[in-house]
Design a protein around this motif. Structure first.
Motif, PDB file in Angstrom:
ATOM      1  N   ILE A 174      22.633  54.159  19.767  1.00 20.51           N
ATOM      2  CA  ILE A 174      23.992  54.192  19.242  1.00 20.51           C
ATOM      3  C   ILE A 174      24.542  55.593  19.452  1.00 20.51           C
ATOM      4  O   ILE A 174      23.797  56.572  19.522  1.00 20.51           O
ATOM      5  CB  ILE A 174      24.054  53.794  17.754  1.00 20.51           C
ATOM      6  N   PHE A 175      25.875  55.685  19.570  1.00 23.93           N
ATOM      7  CA  PHE A 175      26.499  56.989  19.775  1.00 23.93           C
ATOM      8  C   PHE A 175      27.942  56.958  19.332  1.00 23.93           C
ATOM      9  O   PHE A 175      28.531  55.891  19.119  1.00 23.93           O
ATOM     10  CB  PHE A 175      26.368  57.447  21.237  1.00 23.93           C
ATOM     11  N   ASP A 176      28.496  58.126  19.187  1.00 24.87           N
ATOM     12  CA  ASP A 176      29.864  58.307  18.698  1.00 24.87           C
ATOM     13  C   ASP A 176      30.831  58.299  19.867  1.00 24.87           C
ATOM     14  O   ASP A 176      30.614  58.970  20.881  1.00 24.87           O
ATOM     15  CB  ASP A 176      29.939  59.637  17.935  1.00 24.87           C
ATOM     16  N   ASN A 177      31.896  57.527  19.711  1.00 25.00           N
ATOM     17  CA  ASN A 177      32.973  57.516  20.694  1.00 25.00           C
ATOM     18  C   ASN A 177      34.294  57.541  19.941  1.00 25.00           C
ATOM     19  O   ASN A 177      34.673  56.547  19.328  1.00 25.00           O
ATOM     20  CB  ASN A 177      32.877  56.274  21.588  1.00 25.00           C
ATOM     21  N   ALA A 178      34.941  58.718  19.939  1.00 28.91           N
ATOM     22  CA  ALA A 178      36.235  58.897  19.266  1.00 28.91           C
ATOM     23  C   ALA A 178      36.180  58.489  17.796  1.00 28.91           C
ATOM     24  O   ALA A 178      37.117  57.880  17.267  1.00 28.91           O
ATOM     25  CB  ALA A 178      37.324  58.121  20.000  1.00 28.91           C
ATOM     26  N   GLY A 179      35.060  58.803  17.123  1.00 28.26           N
ATOM     27  CA  GLY A 179      34.953  58.541  15.704  1.00 28.26           C
ATOM     28  C   GLY A 179      34.479  57.155  15.340  1.00 28.26           C
ATOM     29  O   GLY A 179      34.313  56.839  14.162  1.00 28.26           O
ATOM     30  N   GLN A 180      34.269  56.285  16.328  1.00 28.58           N
ATOM     31  CA  GLN A 180      33.691  54.965  16.098  1.00 28.58           C
ATOM     32  C   GLN A 180      32.318  54.915  16.778  1.00 28.58           C
ATOM     33  O   GLN A 180      32.041  55.693  17.696  1.00 28.58           O
ATOM     34  CB  GLN A 180      34.603  53.864  16.639  1.00 28.58           C
ATOM     35  N   ILE A 181      31.470  54.001  16.315  1.00 27.68           N
ATOM     36  CA  ILE A 181      30.083  53.977  16.780  1.00 27.68           C
ATOM     37  C   ILE A 181      29.881  52.837  17.769  1.00 27.68           C
ATOM     38  O   ILE A 181      30.235  51.684  17.490  1.00 27.68           O
ATOM     39  CB  ILE A 181      29.113  53.842  15.592  1.00 27.68           C
TER      40      ILE A 181
END
Length: 692
Positions: free
Chosen positions: A151-158
């Protein structure tokens, strides 16, 4: 008129004395290591190495711990490698390529001015065949305990993706706000995360896409840094006050309250375990990792500045039996908990030598008692310890006055260096000088610390330089610094010494390593610049030293060091004969008013003091030759700060020199730009101070 024989002999002698034995490029050619990590099981370790701008990942494992290169990035393109982690099955290594994680905006960087903008991507490297899979654009990846998902962060969403890259990343869940600080439960079936909603934040639990998010003890507060209990039934977290209140004094010192809570994930019930002392020192700790909250074996571990030094504490999981684990007058940082959750390792500026307050050594301590054990000895610098997954070995990053930073295995107090063969053969190891710890007092009685770099051949009446670090929450050391930005400056200081300068690196108030009152002094920064007294004291101390030409004292520094350099040149041009202001803050005045609220009761006084604390206020007494350096994608100090200063100089018709770096950031992501900045700084100081 022809020069006399005596004059010619003096010129020849001077050229011999100040002859360069090495170049800036060669002294900056070290393979700087970062992101040292250990596999969750077994003996593997990995790290990223920056070899003259070519950033790659290396792996080492028992029994030989030879450095093995896993990636093949061959360009000085400014793309950093961060967030390294190894899967539990030790088959995959996940990392992020791109961005500037030392800046306020960690997004993509195009320091090479490439026509196609680079991306910041999460990548998965197969350790066996060394193939690399692109998992998606994002940051801060986290591998699941079963080694199947990232999992990772993309523009504040996961987002979520299979670790093997077999399908594209998809949204894991949606939650209003900016989501971060996510952690898998021990069994990998749940995910805890922080949801930041501007003036407040929640702790949330995600189970699956059919189950609503579970919000844990939501309140009018900012809840942060969640940590799982080993059995996965409870979570501890830090609770801070929410933002927004009546306008308060700008200049008055105020306690920053915080507390530690725990909550049962199954019942939703919780309780406060710890409330910080309501003192200035008891405020939320301004140190690496903040509270460094960890759920250990039967204990909850945290950090606090409450006794005047940043230390480790622990308590029972019901909040009883609170105790300090690391008593003494020293700083604790780079904290790591062992996989069995029984032991902590950390770096501290204390040891068996009196001047170890300007070094770092590795210590170990149990989570339940103050049984500190010194693991590294001598006059080196050891930082960022990690423990192998099998709990058998401890590793760190190690340097000394001559040897640049390298990974190392700690073995019964001795260090086995890993990857020393990566240091280029022409690196000027034997030309390095050993700095000396010095201390002196500022005009107000404040003790100032520093490292004095002296030329191997001392000549009478030679020039000297005051070096001012940035941060300001940093500490320069008696050797190669474990932070890449300051390793560059350490190399430049060594180069300046080889030119014939004496260099004094100043640890001024606001920095780490000397206790709370030094770290958080009164009337500092925009509230009075009290720390400038330490910089002025450094110049005056140098003037009094034997063999120093008091009329040839120069100064340079970057970031906060650039700010203090500019203050020095504006307020005390008679003391500082020339200086280099590298991406410094030159105007400290900012609008403190908040829309819809009354102005602070001391707003007018705060504005007056901020103006007096700004270098641009002293433009009319600024007479010393100046070089301004700035890159225009700076995410730490606005490029406009240097634009404003340059424009004021032009209007005053004050001649100055400048170096502008297009598209790079505060941290010289391209090696060639770091070389260019160091060369320009050295050349300027040479022309202004070494030549009559």
């Amino acid at each position: 008129m022809k020069p006399s024989l005596f004059t010619l002999l003096l010129l020849i002698l001077s050229s011999c004395i100040f002859a360069q034995s090495f170049s800036i490029q060669s002294v900056l050619s070290y393979p700087f290591p970062t992101q040292l990590v250990a596999a969750p099981a077994g003996s593997k370790i990995a790290w990223a190495a920056n070899e003259q701008g070519k950033r790659n990942i290396y792996l080492a494992e028992a029994p030989t711990y030879e450095a093995v290169k896993l990636t093949d990035y061959n360009d000085d393109d400014g793309q950093e490698l961060t967030s390294l982690s190894i899967s539990a099955d030790a088959n995959w290594l996940v990392f992020v390529r791109g961005g500037d994680h030392g800046g306020r905006d960690g997004g993509p960087v195009n320091a090479s001015s490439a026509p196609i903008a680079p991306k910041m991507q999460v990548l998965a490297l197969n350790i066996k065949d060394r193939s690399i899979k692109v998992l998606g654009e994002g940051d801060h990846p986290l591998i699941s305990p079963d080694s199947k998902t990232v999992i990772f962060d993309n523009a504040g969403q996961i987002k979520s993706a299979p670790l093997d890259g077999s399908s594209t990343a998809t949204s894991l869940f949606y939650a209003k706000g900016t989501n971060s600080n996510y952690k898998w439960s021990p069994d990998g079936k749940k995910l805890v995360f922080v949801c930041n909603r501007a003036d407040h934040s929640y702790i949330g639990i995600f189970v699956d896409q059919k189950t609503p998010i579970q919000w844990l003890l939501p309140a009018f507060s900012r809840d942060v840094t969640p940590t799982w209990s080993p059995d996965g039934n409870e979570i501890a977290f830090v609770r801070l006050p929410c933002l927004g209140s009546e306008t308060d004094s700008i200049l008055a010192r105020k306690h920053q309250p915080w507390a530690i809570w725990k909550v049962n994930v199954n019942t939703g019930k919780g309780q406060q375990l710890y409330k910080a002392p309501e003192t200035i020192r008891g405020s939320f700790p301004a140190m690496e990792g903040g509270a460094n909250l960890m759920w250990a074996n039967g204990r909850i571990v945290f950090t606090s500045y409450q006794d005047g030094w940043p230390h480790l504490y622990s308590m029972n999981t019901d909040g009883t039996d609170q105790k300090i684990l690391t008593p003494g007058n020293f700083t604790v940082e780079n904290i790591e908990l062992s996989n069995d959750k029984k032991t902590l390792v950390f770096a501290a500026n204390t040891g068996k030598n009196m001047d170890d307050l300007d070094r770092r050594h590795i210590y170990r301590v149990s989570v339940e008692q103050a049984d500190m054990e010194l693991l590294t000895l001598g006059k080196g610098i050891e930082a960022y310890p990690v423990i192998s997954g099998d709990n058998k070995n401890i590793f760190c990053l190690s340097s000394n006055a001559r040897q640049p930073l390298l990974p190392a295995l700690i073995n019964h107090g001795k260090l086995k260096l890993i990857g020393s063969e990566l240091i280029p053969k022409d690196f000027p190891l034997n030309a390095m000088v050993t700095p000396e710890h010095v201390a002196f007092k500022a005009m107000d009685g404040n003790m100032v610390y520093g490292q004095l770099f002296s030329p191997k051949k001392i000549v009478k009446n030679h020039p000297a330089i005051v070096y001012v670090h940035g941060g300001p929450q940093r500490q320069m050391l008696l050797g190669w610094n474990p932070m890449d930005y300051y390793a560059i400056d350490y190399a430049l200081n060594q180069y300046l010494v080889s030119m014939g300068f004496t260099v004094l690196s100043v640890n001024y108030r606001l920095g780490l390593g000397y206790g709370y009152d030094f770290h958080k002094p009164l009337n500092a920064g925009a509230q009075g610049a009290s720390e400038y007294q330490d910089i002025k004291a450094a110049g005056e101390w140098l003037m009094k030293q034997p063999n120093i030409n008091p009329e040839k004292i120069g100064i340079y520094g970057g970031s906060y060091g650039g700010y203090l350099t500019a203050l020095a040149l504006g307020k005390d041009s008679k003391l500082f004969a020339a200086g280099v202001d590298i991406h410094g803050v030159n105007n400290r005045f900012g609008n403190n008013s908040i829309a819809g609220k009354a102005p602070a009761p001391d707003a007018n006084l705060a504005e007056k003091i901020a103006i007096e604390s700004s270098p641009i206020t002293y433009i009319n007494t600024w007479t010393s030759p100046t070089l301004i350096i700035h890159a225009d994608d700076d995410r730490n100090v606005a490029f406009s700060q240097s634009v404003d200063l340059a424009k004021r100089f032009e209007e005053k018709k004050f001649e100055f020199e400048s170096l502008v770096i297009p598209d790079d950031t505060h941290h010289w992501m391209k090696f060639s730009n770091g070389v260019k900045v160091s060369e320009a700084t050295a050349d300027f100081l040479k022309r202004k101070l070494l030549k009559d």
